[in-house]
Design a protein around this motif. Structure first.
Motif, PDB file in Angstrom:
ATOM      1  N   ASN A 285      36.172  93.850  88.387  1.00 16.02           N
ATOM      2  CA  ASN A 285      37.011  93.573  89.425  1.00 16.02           C
ATOM      3  C   ASN A 285      37.577  94.743  90.346  1.00 16.02           C
TER       4      ASN A 285
ATOM      5  N   TYR B 107      42.499  88.322  90.185  1.00 14.56           N
ATOM      6  CA  TYR B 107      41.106  88.105  90.673  1.00 14.56           C
ATOM      7  C   TYR B 107      40.744  86.595  90.108  1.00 14.56           C
TER       8      TYR B 107
ATOM      9  N   LYS C 209      31.485  88.131 100.384  1.00 10.31           N
ATOM     10  CA  LYS C 209      30.598  88.810 100.728  1.00 10.31           C
ATOM     11  C   LYS C 209      29.556  88.443 101.941  1.00 10.31           C
TER      12      LYS C 209
ATOM     13  N   ASP D 201      25.172  90.038  89.075  1.00 11.67           N
ATOM     14  CA  ASP D 201      25.243  90.966  90.400  1.00 11.67           C
ATOM     15  C   ASP D 201      24.692  92.333  90.331  1.00 11.67           C
TER      16      ASP D 201
ATOM     17  N   GLN E  12      34.302  86.346  95.145  1.00 12.74           N
ATOM     18  CA  GLN E  12      32.867  86.677  95.236  1.00 12.74           C
ATOM     19  C   GLN E  12      32.229  86.115  96.570  1.00 12.74           C
TER      20      GLN E  12
HETATM   21  N1  ARG Z   1      30.296  89.871  91.362  1.00  9.51           N
HETATM   22  C1  ARG Z   1      31.734  89.671  91.336  1.00  9.51           C
HETATM   23  C2  ARG Z   1      32.163  89.476  92.734  1.00  9.51           C
HETATM   24  O1  ARG Z   1      31.672  89.981  93.631  1.00  9.51           O
HETATM   25  C3  ARG Z   1      32.293  90.815  90.728  1.00  9.51           C
HETATM   26  C4  ARG Z   1      33.498  90.669  89.885  1.00  9.51           C
HETATM   27  C5  ARG Z   1      33.207  89.885  88.570  1.00  9.51           C
HETATM   28  N2  ARG Z   1      34.541  89.823  87.797  1.00  9.51           N
HETATM   29  C6  ARG Z   1      34.378  88.809  86.745  1.00  9.51           C
HETATM   30  N3  ARG Z   1      35.573  88.951  86.275  1.00  9.51           N
HETATM   31  N4  ARG Z   1      33.708  87.982  86.774  1.00  9.51           N
HETATM   32  O2  ARG Z   1      33.424  89.223  92.763  1.00  9.51           O
END
Ligand code: ARG
Length: 457
Positions: A107, A314, A322, A80, A319
């Motif tokens: 997060n 989370y 978006k 990401d 994700q």
């Molecule tokens: N690309 C992830 C999102 O958009 C970022 C957060 C990832 N966090 C994790 N603990 N894998 O949500």
């Protein structure tokens, strides 16, 4: 970034399903802004030495330049935008880069980035909605006295003015703008520093990062900070309602531009031709505004469904907030711009509108009101008498104004020829002077009030 516990890398399909870089790279400016605020705070709080802070800051600026200049290589294996920026930062500044992620997690980082993006986008939508209001209010002023049919059930109801119809949408957009601003106000608390979910043992200053990023205050609960996507949902809900408003207007434009209605003309700039039928002028822009409302509503529904089953805090499901959010808010922005262009160029056809306003016995209520006012009939009785007259006129295929005085008196003997004055559409609209009514003088005053309110900002 997290390879320590793993003996081998992810499967090809794992990488494909996991990576968000294809769509979250647009958060690069927000991500770098957030990191700059974070590292400055780490320095001020004495958590990082000044040398590392300076190295990280200049490295982040270099990364930003590469991304802006289009020379940055986005790589799917880096998942990401957060990891991509940090990885490049490491290449540029070396081991100091590894200290940036102190007291932070992806997060809280992603929640902050998304809030910054949604906040800017809401501000843009608010300004665009104001432009559309301005275009509509100008049209309303120019056509404050242009009579047209008002409908209920898409049946001729009572005459209104074209300006009044335009101002109805100005009111709807005012509520839309209120919702955009309201969503912005509620959104404006900073999640940065909530870390993964529990907060951090480092002596960070969350108020400082919140302030640096233009937030009103830090979020109060670290679990909520990383689990919350209300801000995206609210933005999408406000966007959906606005899109529905635009869609209703678009639908009217589609109907009104048909040969059967011929109420308005769209400019060449907002119509398309047909490759086979030379006579065609298709209202494609209006149709697409109507259709894109479906995408916006779909994004809201999609994200509500993603969120509804998630335990705190989370989960990677989040994700998926978006693509729908980006797509929907961009689609609405495009719709607002297209609608503004269409409205600016829009030409109502007064003769057609006036003729249509007079058909369908649209002044029957005026006749009934006359019987109440002049003869003292109870409204229910006046309604009945008028109904008989409409029936008589319809049987002969003529308008109410074409009935002779003798025919009118057959239904109610006390009717005089003064009644003919209220059967015309101009008189009908002119008489609607109640607050918020369609009388041209009201419409003119409302349009002027809106224009001065809108120029005051
Ligand atoms: N690309 C992830 C999102 O958009 C970022 C957060 C990832 N966090 C994790 N603990 N894998 O949500």
């Amino acid at each position: 970034m997290w390879g320590g516990r793993f003996a081998s890398g992810p499967a090809e399909i794992m990488e494909e399903i996991n990576a968000s870089i294809g769509f979250d790279k647009r958060l690069a400016p927000q991500d770098i802004r957030g990191s700059l605020a974070h590292v400055a705070m780490l320095g001020q709080a004495g958590i990082l030495p000044a040398g590392d802070v300076a190295a990280i800051e200049s490295g982040l600026k270099a990364v930003a330049q590469e991304i802006e200049g289009g020379t940055f290589a986005f790589r799917r294996e880096l998942e990401d935008i957060h990891m991509s920026v940090e990885s490049r930062l490491t290449e540029i500044v070396g081991s100091a880069a590894g200290r940036l992620h102190t007291a932070r997690s992806r997060n809280d980082q992603v929640a902050t980035d998304m809030k910054l993006w949604v906040r800017d986008t809401l501000d843009g939508l608010d300004a665009q909605a104001a432009d559309l209001q301005r275009a509509l209010a100008e049209k309303a002023l120019a056509h404050a006295g242009t009579v047209m049919p008002g409908f209920t059930h898409l049946q001729s109801a009572q005459p209104v003015t074209f300006g009044h119809h335009c101002l109805a949408y100005v009111e709807m957009l005012a509520r839309d703008r209120g919702r955009f601003r309201d969503a912005r106000t509620r959104l404006n608390e900073c999640p940065l520093g909530a870390a993964a979910l529990a907060g951090t043992s480092f002596p960070i200053d969350r108020h400082a990062t919140a302030q640096a990023l233009g937030f009103d205050r830090p979020t109060a609960n670290s679990l909520d900070s990383v689990a919350d996507r209300d801000f995206a949902l609210e933005a999408l809900a406000a966007a959906s309602i606005c899109a529905v408003h635009l869609s209703r207007f678009a639908e009217e434009l589609v109907v009104w531009t048909s040969a059967q209605f011929g109420f308005v003309r769209l400019s060449d700039g907002y119509t398309t031709g047909s490759s086979i039928m030379p006579q065609k002028r298709n209202p494609d822009a209006a149709e697409l505004v109507r259709a894109k409302a479906g995408r916006v509503i779909g994004a809201l529904t999609g994200l509500l469904i993603v969120m509804k089953g998630l335990p705190l805090a989370y989960s990677k499901d989040m994700q998926e907030d978006k693509e729908g959010t980006f797509d929907a808010l961009q689609a609405l922005s495009l719709c607002l711009a297209a609608m503004t262009g269409m409205v600016r160029d829009l030409e109502p056809v007064p003769e057609v509108l006036a003729r249509a306003a007079g058909s369908g016995y649209a002044t029957a209520t005026d006749l009934a009101d006359w019987l109440v006012r002049e003869l003292g009939l109870p409204f229910r009785e006046a309604h009945h008498v008028t109904g008989r007259l409409v029936g008589a006129a319809a049987a002969r295929g003529v308008g109410l104004e074409d009935l002779s005085l003798a025919e009118l008196q057959a239904a109610e003997p006390r009717i005089t020829d003064a009644i003919y004055a209220v059967l015309g559409v101009e008189n009908s609209v002119a008489s609607r002077t109640s607050y918020g009514g369609t009388a041209p003088a009201n419409v003119r005053a409302q349009a002027e009030a809106w224009l001065s309110r809108l120029s005051a900002g």
